[in-house]
Write a protein that holds these residues in place. Structure first.
Motif, PDB file in Angstrom:
ATOM      1  N   GLY A 120       0.852  -1.193   0.000  1.00 51.50           N
ATOM      2  CA  GLY A 120       0.000   0.000   0.000  1.00 51.50           C
ATOM      3  C   GLY A 120       0.879   1.231   0.000  1.00 51.50           C
ATOM      4  N   SER A 121       0.370   2.342  -0.498  1.00 53.41           N
ATOM      5  CA  SER A 121       1.215   3.520  -0.684  1.00 53.41           C
ATOM      6  C   SER A 121       0.392   4.795  -0.600  1.00 53.41           C
ATOM      7  CB  SER A 121       1.876   3.458  -2.063  1.00 53.41           C
ATOM      8  OG  SER A 121       0.888   3.746  -3.059  1.00 53.41           O
ATOM      9  N   MET A 122       1.089   5.922  -0.846  1.00 44.80           N
ATOM     10  CA  MET A 122       0.389   7.209  -0.911  1.00 44.80           C
ATOM     11  C   MET A 122      -0.611   7.254  -2.070  1.00 44.80           C
ATOM     12  SD  MET A 122       3.452   9.553  -2.535  1.00 44.80           S
ATOM     13  CE  MET A 122       2.534  11.011  -2.972  1.00 44.80           C
ATOM     14  N   ALA A 123      -0.471   6.373  -3.047  1.00 48.28           N
ATOM     15  CA  ALA A 123      -1.450   6.366  -4.144  1.00 48.28           C
ATOM     16  C   ALA A 123      -2.809   5.882  -3.621  1.00 48.28           C
ATOM     17  CB  ALA A 123      -0.972   5.485  -5.292  1.00 48.28           C
ATOM     18  N   ALA A 143       0.975  11.529   3.445  1.00 49.58           N
ATOM     19  CA  ALA A 143       1.921  12.262   2.600  1.00 49.58           C
ATOM     20  C   ALA A 143       1.509  13.721   2.443  1.00 49.58           C
ATOM     21  CB  ALA A 143       2.010  11.595   1.228  1.00 49.58           C
ATOM     22  N   LEU A 144       0.206  13.969   2.353  1.00 51.19           N
ATOM     23  CA  LEU A 144      -0.274  15.316   2.036  1.00 51.19           C
ATOM     24  C   LEU A 144      -0.381  16.209   3.271  1.00 51.19           C
ATOM     25  CD1 LEU A 144      -1.225  16.858  -0.467  1.00 51.19           C
ATOM     26  CD2 LEU A 144      -3.538  16.026  -0.027  1.00 51.19           C
ATOM     27  N   TYR A 145      -0.841  15.624   4.371  1.00 47.46           N
ATOM     28  CA  TYR A 145      -1.107  16.456   5.564  1.00 47.46           C
ATOM     29  C   TYR A 145      -0.251  16.041   6.767  1.00 47.46           C
ATOM     30  CZ  TYR A 145      -5.584  16.727   2.985  1.00 47.46           C
ATOM     31  OH  TYR A 145      -6.554  16.849   2.037  1.00 47.46           O
ATOM     32  N   HIS A 146       0.703  15.135   6.572  1.00 52.87           N
ATOM     33  CA  HIS A 146       1.405  14.539   7.720  1.00 52.87           C
ATOM     34  C   HIS A 146       0.409  13.915   8.685  1.00 52.87           C
ATOM     35  CE1 HIS A 146       5.084  16.331   6.313  1.00 52.87           C
ATOM     36  NE2 HIS A 146       4.465  17.498   6.226  1.00 52.87           N
ATOM     37  N   ASP A 176       6.250   9.085   0.421  1.00 55.93           N
ATOM     38  CA  ASP A 176       5.348   7.935   0.350  1.00 55.93           C
ATOM     39  C   ASP A 176       5.404   7.124   1.644  1.00 55.93           C
ATOM     40  OD1 ASP A 176       3.677   5.905  -0.427  1.00 55.93           O
ATOM     41  OD2 ASP A 176       5.282   4.783  -1.418  1.00 55.93           O
ATOM     42  N   THR A 177       4.753   7.651   2.656  1.00 50.14           N
ATOM     43  CA  THR A 177       4.768   7.033   3.973  1.00 50.14           C
ATOM     44  C   THR A 177       3.338   6.828   4.438  1.00 50.14           C
ATOM     45  OG1 THR A 177       6.837   8.137   4.486  1.00 50.14           O
ATOM     46  CG2 THR A 177       5.546   7.380   6.352  1.00 50.14           C
TER      47      THR A 177
END
Ligand code: LLP
Length: 411
Positions: free
Chosen positions: A302-305, A311-314, A343-344
């Protein structure tokens, strides 16, 4: 803490009575899993918190617009807050009465406005003067009347992440009070519109009610001279708990603080996150564990996708192993395969030691998860599974995308 959606039964994480490992065996990973029961419980909890104001609840489809999710909520009596013609289309497909749709958005296109007028949506939440002219002329052309709520920008700064605060005057949202007064002095210029409401939404994941109270007070002061405005739409924004150390959301406190101000008005509420977030998890599988630079990276499929919020807002989401273990937790970085350091899925997460093949659940992912997923790195978007309200059966609410889906619109 466990989310409303997922709980351990024995050592196995389950949604209602359905083990998540069984769902993964059937649909693979990554995969979103939603709980119809949690959706309904959350709707009931929001209703209870605001019982005194007896609001009409318009679920904010932007949080999760899967048809199965919409159907569960619409069948339970929710209307829909839509922010595009696409969301209106989805809501109508899911069976909502057009009159129970509010159409909001700072940049509605003329085509979208015409679509909404043609389908007879219940409300337009209007954010600029030009938009009023367009709605009026389209309603006139179709020989219908459209009902309007003016969105106030109350110039109030919400106590939330700056990315999702909307109520300060520097934001693109809403109309300043003076503009609203000017509009209300010239309603005769819009003969096909009924000016019947005021709308306020100062942000999402609101940690404190006081800014909302101030914003609502501004709105009520503003509309007092205009007795034809009888409806106050107080927006969404109710917070949820993403991690065990987040403060518990105080929906009852919100409802109680606002109720005395709202007496005598018809009230609309547009919750998204409060309904959907805790009703969903994202399931991922561990691909590799890598020790590097003094850190442990748990690399998942799974990823930021699939889930962009970290990834976007911490944003922080609790991450749980699908099979519980008694081993002492270690601190790891849960990351995906996408070619970006951002990508976390989880920074500094305490997890029992995991290895390739293990399943993890990213919790509280039912809102702003799949709706914000992308095909970045040519990743097919994941399936969505709904565990039905009976608690034992489930269905695939959306298939995993295929390679054909990735290229279908191209030539
Ligand atoms: N009404 C309006 C006018 C809104 O702009 C929003 C959210 C809502 C209702 C629903 O708010 P909620 O009840 O869900 O807080 N992607 C971000 C959140 C963006 C919220 C946008 N507007 C996130 O993942 O945190």
């Amino acid at each position: 803490m466990q989310t409303d959606a997922a709980r351990y039964i024995g050592d196995e994480l389950a949604v209602s009575a359905v083990r998540l490992s069984a769902i993964c065996a059937a649909v693979g990973t990554p995969a979103y899993v939603y709980s119809a029961r949690a959706l309904l419980d959350n709707l009931a909890r929001v209703r209870a918190a605001f019982a005194e104001s007896r609001p009409q609840i318009h679920y904010s489809a932007k949080a999760n617009a899967n048809l199965s999710v919409l159907r569960v909520l619409i069948d339970a009596g929710a209307g829909i807050d839509a922010v595009s013609a696409g969301e209106i289309h989805r809501a109508l497909l899911a069976g909502v009465a057009p009159s129970r749709v509010v159409f909001a958005g700072v940049g509605k296109t003329p085509d979208e406005i015409d679509y909404a007028v043609a389908h007879g949506v219940g409300w337009f939440n209007v954010e600029n003067v030009e938009e009023l002219r367009i709605i009026n002329s389209m309603a006139e052309a179709r020989g219908v009347r459209s009902r309007v709520a003016l969105r106030l920008n109350p110039d109030v700064t919400a106590d939330t992440d700056p990315h999702i605060a909307t109520g300060h005057s520097g934001a693109k949202f809403g109309l300043l009070a003076d503009t609203i007064r000017e509009i209300l002095a010239t309603t005769h210029s819009y003969p096909s519109l009924d000016f019947a409401g005021i709308h306020v939404h100062i942000g999402s994941q609101l940690r404190d009610v006081s800014a909302t109270v101030r914003a609502i007070q501004h709105a009520l002061d503003l509309i007092r001279p205009y007795p034809f405005i009888r409806t106050v739409n107080i927006g969404g924004g109710l917070a949820v708990r993403y991690t065990p150390d987040d403060p518990a959301p105080d929906w009852d406190g919100f409802g109680a603080a606002l109720a005395p101000h709202l007496r005598g008005y018809d009230v609309l509420l547009e919750p998204g996150r409060a309904i959907a977030a805790s009703a969903g998890v994202l399931l991922v599988r561990v691909l590799y564990v890598k020790h590097q630079g003094g850190r442990t990276f748990v690399i998942t499929d799974g990823s930021m996708a699939e889930l962009m919020r970290p990834a976007l807002y911490h944003a922080r989401h609790q991450i749980l192993p699908v099979r519980r273990s008694d081993s002492a937790p270690v601190i790891v970085q849960v990351v995906g395969p996408v070619c970006e350091t951002t990508d976390t899925l989880g920074h500094d997460v305490a997890l029992p030691p995991v290895s390739a093949g293990d399943l993890l659940a990213i919790c509280t992912a039912g809102a702003y998860g799949m709706v914000m997923a992308s095909n970045y790195n040519a990743r097919p978007r994941p399936p969505e599974v709904m565990v039905n309200a009976d608690g034992t059966t489930w269905h695939i609410a959306r298939q995993r995308e295929t390679f054909d889906d990735l290229t279908r619109a191209e030539r």
